[in-house]
Design an enzyme around this catalytic site. Structure first.
Site, PDB file in Angstrom:
ATOM      1  N   ASP A 170       0.826  -1.217   0.000  1.00  0.00           N
ATOM      2  CA  ASP A 170       0.000   0.000   0.000  1.00  0.00           C
ATOM      3  C   ASP A 170       0.855   1.260   0.000  1.00  0.00           C
ATOM      4  O   ASP A 170       0.572   2.219   0.725  1.00  0.00           O
ATOM      5  CB  ASP A 170      -0.942   0.002   1.205  1.00  0.00           C
ATOM      6  N   LYS A 172       1.998   4.790  -1.081  1.00  0.00           N
ATOM      7  CA  LYS A 172       1.414   6.000  -1.658  1.00  0.00           C
ATOM      8  C   LYS A 172       1.834   7.169  -0.775  1.00  0.00           C
ATOM      9  O   LYS A 172       2.260   6.960   0.377  1.00  0.00           O
ATOM     10  CB  LYS A 172      -0.118   5.912  -1.738  1.00  0.00           C
ATOM     11  N   ASN A 175       0.845   7.359   2.879  1.00  0.00           N
ATOM     12  CA  ASN A 175       1.422   6.415   3.835  1.00  0.00           C
ATOM     13  C   ASN A 175       2.916   6.632   4.043  1.00  0.00           C
ATOM     14  O   ASN A 175       3.626   5.726   4.497  1.00  0.00           O
ATOM     15  CB  ASN A 175       1.158   4.974   3.380  1.00  0.00           C
ATOM     16  N   ASP A 188       1.506   2.885   8.246  1.00  0.00           N
ATOM     17  CA  ASP A 188       0.290   2.128   7.929  1.00  0.00           C
ATOM     18  C   ASP A 188       0.633   0.761   7.332  1.00  0.00           C
ATOM     19  O   ASP A 188       0.639   0.569   6.110  1.00  0.00           O
ATOM     20  CB  ASP A 188      -0.628   2.899   6.990  1.00  0.00           C
ATOM     21  N   THR A 205      -4.444   0.640  -3.255  1.00  0.00           N
ATOM     22  CA  THR A 205      -5.090   1.852  -3.753  1.00  0.00           C
ATOM     23  C   THR A 205      -5.187   1.763  -5.271  1.00  0.00           C
ATOM     24  O   THR A 205      -4.199   1.419  -5.926  1.00  0.00           O
ATOM     25  CB  THR A 205      -4.264   3.087  -3.338  1.00  0.00           C
TER      26      THR A 205
END
Length: 354
Positions: A170, A172, A175, A188, A205
């Site tokens: 994840d 991005k 995060n 996260d 995402t």
């Protein structure tokens, strides 16, 4: 677990031996059920820093007359009932165990954990400058030297995580946090998972999902390098390469791997992105014969001193303004929620290993 037992193994960069020792330490700490040194009443919760599907993140400091009020924490609070209803019990316990075992300069880690009748608490260091996303939005796009400084830290973090058989899944700007020294902390770890072969879970995402995730073919570490390539693009362009209002349209574009790069991207940056945002995983940098070294040795990173970066000895190209240890100016404001702590713990069995 006493945090003083950790954070002390950084060498002067014998990278191979460091990774071997780090993996041994990670696996040992992952299996521990840490002691509950504190509880909710040990902290003064000051304000909400962020909201998520299962709860909130709060700025907090230790309560009591004799405690150091200049030390601030970000406490992630998950509502047990919501976690159970969403069938995320295993994931919540796994996130806690991963966080308590992490020991790397560019990742957040667990200071303390505890629970009460209604909530799970993950106490993390407060990273004062907030999300990269907010700084990227403000600046529109990062200059290449700044993007390179950030990307290099994410690369080393991924090398560490992958050596520990973890895939993050994840990545991005939301995060990634920026600390008071201008360096990064990946945060996260809710989707992070130990994977030694392949997994099939659809998570992440939309703008960052790798083709093999979208097509549900089964995947491993390859997905993290795809997201790394998307992050490279977004940091330098201020937008992701595959965009649409409908997630299905985004997926269609990602599976085809068709995108264009801005004219102001350097030739080296374009070439690196082309080799990472590569639909054919047999050609994707990061997982080929030379592994991460295909990226480390790429001309775009030619001037990167990996030893100095790892040890925090490179002057950051950008240092956000910080007013103090508890400064929250880099975080959005939220309506504060009411605490509803039940008299009886209905989920004691489900979270007995937390």
């Amino acid at each position: 677990m006493d945090p003083s037992l950790k954070r002390n193994i950084f060498p002067m960069f014998d990278w191979t031996n460091f990774l071997k020792e780090a993996k041994i330490e990670f696996l040992k700490l992952y299996e521990l059920i840490s002691s509950k040194k504190y509880n909710r009443d040990s902290f003064e919760f000051l304000r909400t820093l962020g909201r998520g599907a299962f709860g909130r993140v709060y700025l907090a400091t230790l309560a009591g007359e004799n405690e150091d009020h200049d030390v601030y924490y970000a406490i992630k609070v998950l509502e047990k009932a919501v976690v159970v209803k969403s069938k995320q019990i295993k994931q919540a316990i796994n996130e806690k165990r991963i966080l308590q075992a992490l020991n790397f300069p560019f990742c957040v880690y667990l200071e303390y954990s505890f629970q009460d009748n209604s909530y799970l608490y993950l106490c993390l260091p407060f990273i004062v400058c907030g999300e990269m996303f907010k700084h990227l939005t403000k600046q529109k796009r990062f200059p290449e030297p700044l993007a390179k400084f950030y990307a290099a830290q994410v690369l080393l973090a991924f090398e560490y995580l992958h050596y520990c058989d973890l895939i993050f899944r994840d990545l991005k700007p939301e995060n990634i946090l920026i600390d008071d020294k201008g360096y990064l902390k990946i945060t996260d770890f809710g989707f992070c998972k130990i994977v030694k072969t392949r997994t099939y879970t659809l998570c992440g995402t939309p703008e960052y999902l790798a083709p093999e995730v979208i097509l549900q073919k089964g995947y491993g570490k390859s997905v993290d390098w795809w997201t790394f390539g998307i992050l490279l693009y977004e940091m330098n362009a201020g937008r992701t390469p595959f965009r649409a209002s409908d997630p299905m349209k985004i997926y269609e574009k990602a599976v085809k791997g068709k995108y264009s790069t801005p004219d102001y991207f350097s030739y080296e940056l374009k070439d690196l992105i082309k080799n990472i945002v590569q639909v054919d995983i047999t050609k994707r940098y990061g997982i080929l014969k030379n592994g991460v070294n295909d990226i480390k040795d790429h001309p775009w990173f030619m001037d990167m001193n990996w030893d100095a970066l790892f040890n925090g000895h490179i002057e950051p190209p950008y240092l956000p303004d910080v007013k103090g240890a508890g400064d929250t100016s880099h975080f959005d404001r939220y309506h504060e929620a009411t605490w509803n702590i039940a008299k009886v713990d209905r989920y004691a069995k489900e979270f007995q290993d937390f």
